[in-house]
Write an enzyme that holds these catalytic residues in place. Sequence first.
Site, mmCIF file in Angstrom:
data_model
loop_
_atom_site.group_PDB
_atom_site.id
_atom_site.type_symbol
_atom_site.label_atom_id
_atom_site.label_comp_id
_atom_site.label_asym_id
_atom_site.label_seq_id
_atom_site.Cartn_x
_atom_site.Cartn_y
_atom_site.Cartn_z
ATOM 1 N N LYS A 59 0.810 -1.222 0.000
ATOM 2 C CA LYS A 59 0.000 0.000 0.000
ATOM 3 C C LYS A 59 0.844 1.274 0.000
ATOM 4 C CE LYS A 59 -4.407 -1.399 2.031
ATOM 5 N NZ LYS A 59 -5.400 -1.042 3.069
ATOM 6 N N ASP A 73 -9.993 3.611 1.815
ATOM 7 C CA ASP A 73 -10.169 2.980 3.130
ATOM 8 C C ASP A 73 -10.961 3.878 4.080
ATOM 9 O OD1 ASP A 73 -8.966 0.511 2.718
ATOM 10 O OD2 ASP A 73 -6.971 1.232 3.259
#
Length: 284
Positions: free
Chosen positions: A77, A114
């Site tokens: 990520k 997210d």
Amino acid sequence: MTEDTSPPPIVHAPLAGVIGMPIAHSRSPRLHAHWLRRYGLPGHYVPLPVMPEHLAEVLRILPRAGFVGANVTIPHKEAVIALADSVSDRAALIGAANTLIFRPDGRIHADNTDGYGFIANLRQSAPDWQPAAGPAAVIGAGGAARAVVASLLDSGVPELRITNRTRLRSDQIKAEFGARLVVYDWAQAGNMLDSAATVVNATSLGMQGKQPLRVPMDALSPDALVTDLVYTPLMTPFLAEAQARGCRIVDGLGMLLHQAAPGFERWFGQRPEVDDETRRIVLE
């Protein structure tokens, strides 16, 4: 009139996937396959196991192989931020991306959904949740925690308390996100729950196969909303204890489902609905 016997043009179904290592455990392929079936859309979504040393090469090849985008999970990520051609403001702020869009010219755009998924899960599961009702307490300071911190601050929490086993990471988040953050030492984690209106476990502690989350919860108010980003198991010991103390609880599966929706829409052209059937399919 001469009949046209030329073969029909080849129409390639869009491809997307999830990049990680390991990745076999991911529920994202099941989720996206469900949405593709539900809406009758062409396309495929596949797991893509990629070692860190191969990430840059794979990202350049995927657009040429018919991929329109990809999700990104551990351990990539943060690395994809440096490899992308453009980065959204929220991904840059968080320092991590979980959603990639491949442009027709092969350029890569990185985004982070997210935080969106976290807030959407709370609002769907606890419609009366009021972020401004009191301080928020976040346990953990990794990539997921950074997304949670950013989204809670955007939502209007008056104060955000954070703790992490390594204090330096909490201090770094405070330095980046500002004066509304208060850092607690790990040994004092239980104290930060006092008067907290929203409490979040943003660590992997309590996940199946991991160590339990050991934070004293004596100071937890029964009026607090408590959520855990872990969704295996759905009812973590942390959530079970909060529920026993009278708190409203929200499991972590909804965040997984909601964070996936923006990427699916960009890649396949349809905004998917997150509902009870979606949860059931993913849990099967």
